[in-house]
Design a protein around this motif. Structure first.
Motif, PDB file in Angstrom:
ATOM      1  N   LYS A  27      49.174  -5.659  -9.282  1.00  0.00           N
ATOM      2  CA  LYS A  27      50.508  -5.071  -9.253  1.00  0.00           C
ATOM      3  C   LYS A  27      50.754  -4.273 -10.533  1.00  0.00           C
ATOM      4  N   PRO A  28      51.503  -3.173 -10.437  1.00  0.00           N
ATOM      5  CA  PRO A  28      51.754  -2.368 -11.638  1.00  0.00           C
ATOM      6  C   PRO A  28      52.623  -3.106 -12.647  1.00  0.00           C
ATOM      7  N   ARG A  29      52.276  -2.948 -13.916  1.00  0.00           N
ATOM      8  CA  ARG A  29      53.091  -3.495 -15.012  1.00  0.00           C
ATOM      9  C   ARG A  29      52.944  -2.521 -16.175  1.00  0.00           C
ATOM     10  N   THR A  30      53.928  -1.687 -16.341  1.00  0.00           N
ATOM     11  CA  THR A  30      53.829  -0.606 -17.313  1.00  0.00           C
ATOM     12  C   THR A  30      53.966  -1.118 -18.740  1.00  0.00           C
ATOM     13  N   THR A  31      53.446  -0.339 -19.666  1.00  0.00           N
ATOM     14  CA  THR A  31      53.601  -0.615 -21.083  1.00  0.00           C
ATOM     15  C   THR A  31      54.221   0.608 -21.753  1.00  0.00           C
ATOM     16  N   GLY A  32      54.622   0.459 -23.007  1.00  0.00           N
ATOM     17  CA  GLY A  32      55.333   1.547 -23.673  1.00  0.00           C
ATOM     18  C   GLY A  32      56.736   1.714 -23.121  1.00  0.00           C
ATOM     19  N   ASN A  33      57.309   0.606 -22.634  1.00  0.00           N
ATOM     20  CA  ASN A  33      58.665   0.628 -22.093  1.00  0.00           C
ATOM     21  C   ASN A  33      59.682   0.651 -23.227  1.00  0.00           C
ATOM     22  N   LEU A  34      60.943   0.761 -22.871  1.00  0.00           N
ATOM     23  CA  LEU A  34      62.041   0.714 -23.845  1.00  0.00           C
ATOM     24  C   LEU A  34      62.863  -0.540 -23.610  1.00  0.00           C
ATOM     25  N   THR A  50      69.151  -8.372 -43.825  1.00  0.00           N
ATOM     26  CA  THR A  50      70.544  -8.438 -43.367  1.00  0.00           C
ATOM     27  C   THR A  50      70.690  -9.343 -42.148  1.00  0.00           C
ATOM     28  N   MET A  51      69.595  -9.916 -41.682  1.00  0.00           N
ATOM     29  CA  MET A  51      69.646 -10.797 -40.509  1.00  0.00           C
ATOM     30  C   MET A  51      70.040 -12.210 -40.926  1.00  0.00           C
ATOM     31  N   LEU A  52      70.845 -12.843 -40.090  1.00  0.00           N
ATOM     32  CA  LEU A  52      71.196 -14.227 -40.340  1.00  0.00           C
ATOM     33  C   LEU A  52      70.053 -15.146 -39.906  1.00  0.00           C
ATOM     34  N   LYS A  53      70.061 -16.364 -40.425  1.00  0.00           N
ATOM     35  CA  LYS A  53      68.939 -17.278 -40.216  1.00  0.00           C
ATOM     36  C   LYS A  53      68.638 -17.501 -38.739  1.00  0.00           C
ATOM     37  N   ASP A  54      69.674 -17.616 -37.909  1.00  0.00           N
ATOM     38  CA  ASP A  54      69.486 -17.911 -36.494  1.00  0.00           C
ATOM     39  C   ASP A  54      69.694 -16.697 -35.591  1.00  0.00           C
ATOM     40  N   GLN A  55      69.530 -15.498 -36.145  1.00  0.00           N
ATOM     41  CA  GLN A  55      69.587 -14.288 -35.325  1.00  0.00           C
ATOM     42  C   GLN A  55      68.251 -14.127 -34.620  1.00  0.00           C
ATOM     43  N   ASP A  56      68.279 -14.043 -33.289  1.00  0.00           N
ATOM     44  CA  ASP A  56      67.022 -14.063 -32.538  1.00  0.00           C
ATOM     45  C   ASP A  56      66.252 -12.753 -32.590  1.00  0.00           C
ATOM     46  N   TRP A  57      66.929 -11.602 -32.471  1.00  0.00           N
ATOM     47  CA  TRP A  57      66.280 -10.302 -32.473  1.00  0.00           C
ATOM     48  C   TRP A  57      66.933  -9.392 -33.495  1.00  0.00           C
ATOM     49  N   PRO A  58      66.204  -8.476 -34.056  1.00  0.00           N
ATOM     50  CA  PRO A  58      66.851  -7.486 -34.922  1.00  0.00           C
ATOM     51  C   PRO A  58      67.561  -6.436 -34.070  1.00  0.00           C
ATOM     52  N   ILE A  59      68.661  -5.908 -34.554  1.00  0.00           N
ATOM     53  CA  ILE A  59      69.297  -4.757 -33.917  1.00  0.00           C
ATOM     54  C   ILE A  59      68.330  -3.595 -34.091  1.00  0.00           C
ATOM     55  N   SER A  60      67.821  -3.063 -32.983  1.00  0.00           N
ATOM     56  CA  SER A  60      66.695  -2.128 -33.074  1.00  0.00           C
ATOM     57  C   SER A  60      66.423  -1.485 -31.722  1.00  0.00           C
ATOM     58  N   ILE A  61      65.495  -0.546 -31.733  1.00  0.00           N
ATOM     59  CA  ILE A  61      64.935   0.048 -30.524  1.00  0.00           C
ATOM     60  C   ILE A  61      63.521  -0.510 -30.377  1.00  0.00           C
ATOM     61  N   GLU A  62      63.210  -1.099 -29.243  1.00  0.00           N
ATOM     62  CA  GLU A  62      61.876  -1.677 -29.054  1.00  0.00           C
ATOM     63  C   GLU A  62      61.012  -0.820 -28.135  1.00  0.00           C
ATOM     64  N   MET A  63      59.832  -0.475 -28.619  1.00  0.00           N
ATOM     65  CA  MET A  63      58.790   0.051 -27.750  1.00  0.00           C
ATOM     66  C   MET A  63      58.016  -1.162 -27.260  1.00  0.00           C
ATOM     67  N   GLN A  64      58.268  -1.541 -26.026  1.00  0.00           N
ATOM     68  CA  GLN A  64      57.756  -2.794 -25.484  1.00  0.00           C
ATOM     69  C   GLN A  64      56.323  -2.641 -24.972  1.00  0.00           C
ATOM     70  N   PHE A  65      55.475  -3.611 -25.330  1.00  0.00           N
ATOM     71  CA  PHE A  65      54.108  -3.653 -24.840  1.00  0.00           C
ATOM     72  C   PHE A  65      53.987  -4.759 -23.795  1.00  0.00           C
ATOM     73  N   LEU A  66      53.485  -4.419 -22.621  1.00  0.00           N
ATOM     74  CA  LEU A  66      53.218  -5.402 -21.579  1.00  0.00           C
ATOM     75  C   LEU A  66      51.775  -5.274 -21.126  1.00  0.00           C
ATOM     76  N   GLY A  67      51.128  -6.401 -20.928  1.00  0.00           N
ATOM     77  CA  GLY A  67      49.779  -6.410 -20.384  1.00  0.00           C
ATOM     78  C   GLY A  67      49.800  -6.694 -18.902  1.00  0.00           C
ATOM     79  N   GLY A  68      48.848  -6.139 -18.162  1.00  0.00           N
ATOM     80  CA  GLY A  68      48.744  -6.417 -16.740  1.00  0.00           C
ATOM     81  C   GLY A  68      48.480  -7.887 -16.480  1.00  0.00           C
ATOM     82  N   LEU A  69      48.902  -8.357 -15.306  1.00  0.00           N
ATOM     83  CA  LEU A  69      48.760  -9.770 -14.967  1.00  0.00           C
ATOM     84  C   LEU A  69      47.505 -10.038 -14.140  1.00  0.00           C
ATOM     85  N   GLY A  70      46.704  -9.000 -13.901  1.00  0.00           N
ATOM     86  CA  GLY A  70      45.466  -9.176 -13.159  1.00  0.00           C
ATOM     87  C   GLY A  70      45.663  -9.428 -11.678  1.00  0.00           C
ATOM     88  N   ASP A  71      46.856  -9.119 -11.167  1.00  0.00           N
ATOM     89  CA  ASP A  71      47.155  -9.376  -9.761  1.00  0.00           C
ATOM     90  C   ASP A  71      47.196  -8.095  -8.922  1.00  0.00           C
TER      91      ASP A  71
END
Length: 264
Positions: A151-158, A128-149
């Motif tokens: 500083k905190p960088r959480t994962t499992g975000n929304l 149902t997505m159009l050709k140039d639709q950038d993201w799906p309408i959805s809920i994202e469980m976001q994964f982030l990796g630490g930057l090695g600096d």
């Protein structure tokens, strides 16, 4: 008389038995492997600026028993955000994803996508997505990796492309809400789980620790562009949807994607 004595003499023991049985019954729900370690023929690719089903640049590939996200066959990145959807939707389930970031990043991708990926829950059907639709309408469980600096960088975000949720008792229209997870640096494997109960409760779990929970996922909000207005009806509860692995400029590996159905 015997029946009367059974329920009157040992109510506490009976309660313990019932609770134990219920927990055991829940544990008996079997994991279904959505990725078989061999191919992704049961999955659907949608890459921004391309028709559904076109795996541009061989973005999603299976090598060494892993689903790998790679960009070595790309030219310019050109915001070609991509998602790999399992072929059918789910409603009430327990999802398990094992992932790790690699060291390579597509340098011309947006900077915020560095060591950034995720899994989409309750997503719209990619067809149902159009050709140039950038993201799906959805809920994202976001994964982030630490930057090695350090500083905190959480994962499992929304993050909420085209959606909103109720968080801490009120409708929250922020695009992203941080979890309370630890920071995971380097290329270590991380186990992410989501317990999704239709349009009721959703929990994010990282390496066995519940790091975020919210409720009442629904269509609404911004961030999604070039969508079909007939699909985005704000205020519509999200009772079910597709599960999708994300690609947005950072190389990442997925070695397990499994689900337990909690209610059909």
């Amino acid at each position: 008389m015997n029946r009367y004595r059974l329920f009157s003499v040992a109510p506490i023991a009976l309660l313990v038995f019932v609770c134990s049985f219920s927990q055991h019954g829940s544990d008996e729900k079997k994991w279904i492997e959505l990725f078989n370690g061999k191919h992704i023929r049961n999955w659907i690719v949608k890459v921004n600026h391309h028709d559904v089903g076109v795996n541009f640049g061989n973005t999603f590939r299976v090598e060494d028993g892993l689903i790998k996200v790679r960009y070595d066959q790309y030219g310019a990145y050109n915001d070609q955000f991509a998602h790999l959807y399992f072929k059918r939707p789910f409603s009430h389930y327990h999802l398990l994803v094992e992932y790790r970031f690699t060291g390579k990043f597509k340098e011309d991708a947006p900077g915020y996508t560095y060591r950034n990926s995720g899994v989409m829950l309750h997503s719209q059907d990619p067809r149902t997505m159009l050709k140039d639709q950038d993201w799906p309408i959805s809920i994202e469980m976001q994964f982030l990796g630490g930057l090695g600096d350090g500083k905190p960088r959480t994962t499992g975000n929304l993050c909420t492309p085209g959606t909103n949720v109720v968080y801490e008792g009120k409708l929250d229209t922020r695009h992203c809400i941080d979890s309370r997870s630890k920071t995971y640096d380097g290329d270590q494997w991380v186990t992410a789980e989501a317990i999704v109960l239709g349009d009721s409760l959703i929990k994010h779990i990282i390496n066995g620790d519940t790091v975020l929970q919210y409720s009442k996922p629904q269509i609404g909000g911004g961030v999604v562009n070039n969508f079909n207005p007939a699909i985005k009806i704000d205020g519509t509860p999200l009772k079910k949807g597709f599960i999708a692995l994300q690609s947005e400029g950072q190389e990442i590996d997925f070695r397990r994607v499994a689900i337990r159905i909690l209610r059909r």
